[in-house]
Scaffold this motif. Structure first.
Motif, short mmCIF file in Angstrom:
data_model
loop_
_atom_site.label_atom_id
_atom_site.label_comp_id
_atom_site.label_asym_id
_atom_site.label_seq_id
_atom_site.Cartn_x
_atom_site.Cartn_y
_atom_site.Cartn_z
N VAL A 21 0.86 -1.18 0.00
CA VAL A 21 0.00 0.00 0.00
C VAL A 21 0.89 1.23 0.00
CG1 VAL A 21 -1.93 1.19 1.09
CG2 VAL A 21 -1.67 -1.28 1.42
N ILE A 22 0.80 2.03 -1.06
CA ILE A 22 1.62 3.23 -1.18
C ILE A 22 0.75 4.44 -0.90
CG2 ILE A 22 3.07 4.62 -2.71
CD1 ILE A 22 3.57 2.02 -4.33
N ARG A 56 3.59 -1.41 4.03
CA ARG A 56 3.18 0.00 3.93
C ARG A 56 4.32 0.81 3.34
NH1 ARG A 56 2.93 2.61 9.39
NH2 ARG A 56 4.97 3.45 8.80
N ASP A 57 3.99 1.68 2.39
CA ASP A 57 5.01 2.50 1.72
C ASP A 57 4.49 3.92 1.59
OD1 ASP A 57 7.35 3.20 0.34
OD2 ASP A 57 7.30 1.40 -0.90
N TYR A 58 5.37 4.82 1.17
CA TYR A 58 5.04 6.24 1.13
C TYR A 58 5.84 6.93 0.03
CZ TYR A 58 5.16 11.15 2.61
OH TYR A 58 5.09 12.51 2.63
N GLN A 69 1.24 -6.31 -7.71
CA GLN A 69 0.37 -5.14 -7.83
C GLN A 69 0.30 -4.40 -6.49
OE1 GLN A 69 -3.34 -6.88 -9.38
NE2 GLN A 69 -2.99 -5.71 -11.26
N VAL A 70 0.12 -3.10 -6.59
CA VAL A 70 0.08 -2.26 -5.39
C VAL A 70 -1.25 -1.53 -5.29
CG1 VAL A 70 2.57 -1.92 -5.51
CG2 VAL A 70 1.05 -0.20 -6.51
N HIS A 71 -1.60 -1.13 -4.07
CA HIS A 71 -2.72 -0.23 -3.83
C HIS A 71 -2.15 1.19 -3.72
CE1 HIS A 71 -5.40 -3.60 -2.83
NE2 HIS A 71 -4.47 -4.04 -1.99
N ILE A 131 -1.67 13.00 -8.59
CA ILE A 131 -0.49 12.20 -8.94
C ILE A 131 -0.88 10.73 -9.12
CG2 ILE A 131 1.84 11.55 -8.23
CD1 ILE A 131 1.34 14.58 -8.88
N ALA A 132 -1.68 10.21 -8.21
CA ALA A 132 -2.13 8.82 -8.33
C ALA A 132 -2.92 8.60 -9.60
CB ALA A 132 -2.97 8.45 -7.10
N ALA A 133 -3.78 9.56 -9.95
CA ALA A 133 -4.60 9.43 -11.15
C ALA A 133 -3.73 9.43 -12.40
CB ALA A 133 -5.60 10.58 -11.20
#
Length: 247
Positions: A14-15, A39-41, A67-69, A79-81
């Motif tokens: 999860v980023i 967990r990531d950031y 795959q990541v969330h 940015i995610a979009a």
């Protein structure tokens, strides 16, 4: 209210992606109420341009063989979009969770307002990126009076400084309308809005979700824009349910 998902562990990566003038502290209360093995950031506070923001986040996505969330807040949603819509990430993203992000882009009025703010920041003689008086746009009246919320925001602003504020605003202004493209994505999407958000209006986000087969809409009541701080328990519960369902 107890978190019914507090004993659930999320195994996939999860980023988390922060918003304007934010660092890890925006997510700490929410992280405290979730259990994640990976967990990531994405440290957008290091970025000086939109390209930097995309590269920093892409680096975190590419660091995994699975795959990541992506979980994003406010500007981080943009940015995610953009990453999710890039062809190279077609099979890399398991789910998208947007917190207080309006995919409809910036209006002409908001774009002009931001450009005026940027011009003011360029002329500013002090290093304060945010004032006590400006907190009302991020919190409800009651939330401003609860010291821990504004103190966290003011501390991030003080530590990150006016340079980060300029970089974040300049990098994401103007901001294009991505709603149509996102509505065509098959990737599961959770859209979380706040009842009294003055920045990412709940009605606009809900309207987008009604046009998006892969989107689920959730509303956090009695709070404003800074939901990862003010509604951490409820936010953690919604995120855990979504990430578990998509695991």
């Amino acid at each position: 209210m107890p978190n019914p998902h507090s004993d659930i562990t999320i195994s996939s990566p999860v980023i988390f992606i922060p918003g304007t003038l934010c660092d890890e502290r925006i997510w700490l209360p929410t992280w405290d109420k979730m259990t994640m093995e990976q967990r990531d950031y994405s440290p957008l506070q290091w970025a000086n341009s939109l390209e930097d923001m995309l590269a920093l986040t892409q680096d975190r996505v590419d660091s995994y063989d699975e795959q990541v969330h992506l979980v994003s807040f406010s500007m981080g949603g943009y940015i995610a979009a953009l990453l999710a819509l890039h062809p190279k990430n077609q099979n890399k993203i398991k789910s998208l969770s947007f917190v207080c992000y309006d995919p409809n882009g910036l209006s002409k009025e908001e774009t002009l307002r931001r450009k005026n703010v940027l011009n003011s920041l360029k002329r500013a003689k002090n290093t304060n990126a945010l004032s006590q008086a400006s907190l009302s746009q991020y919190f409800t009246t009651q939330e401003v009076q609860e010291a821990q919320y504004p103190q966290t925001v003011l501390a991030m602003a003080s530590d990150l400084g006016i340079g980060v504020m300029r970089a974040h605003m300049a990098s994401t202004t103007p901001r294009e309308d991505l709603s149509s493209q996102l509505s065509q994505l098959s990737t599961p999407q959770l859209w979380i809005a706040a009842q009294y958000d003055k920045i990412a209006k709940a009605d606009a986000i809900k309207e987008h979700c009604l046009r998006s087969p892969s989107a689920t809409f959730e509303l956090l009541p009695n709070t404003a824009h800074m939901t990862p701080l003010t509604s951490a328990k409820d936010l953690a519960s919604l995120l855990t349910a979504q990430l578990t369902n998509c695991n």
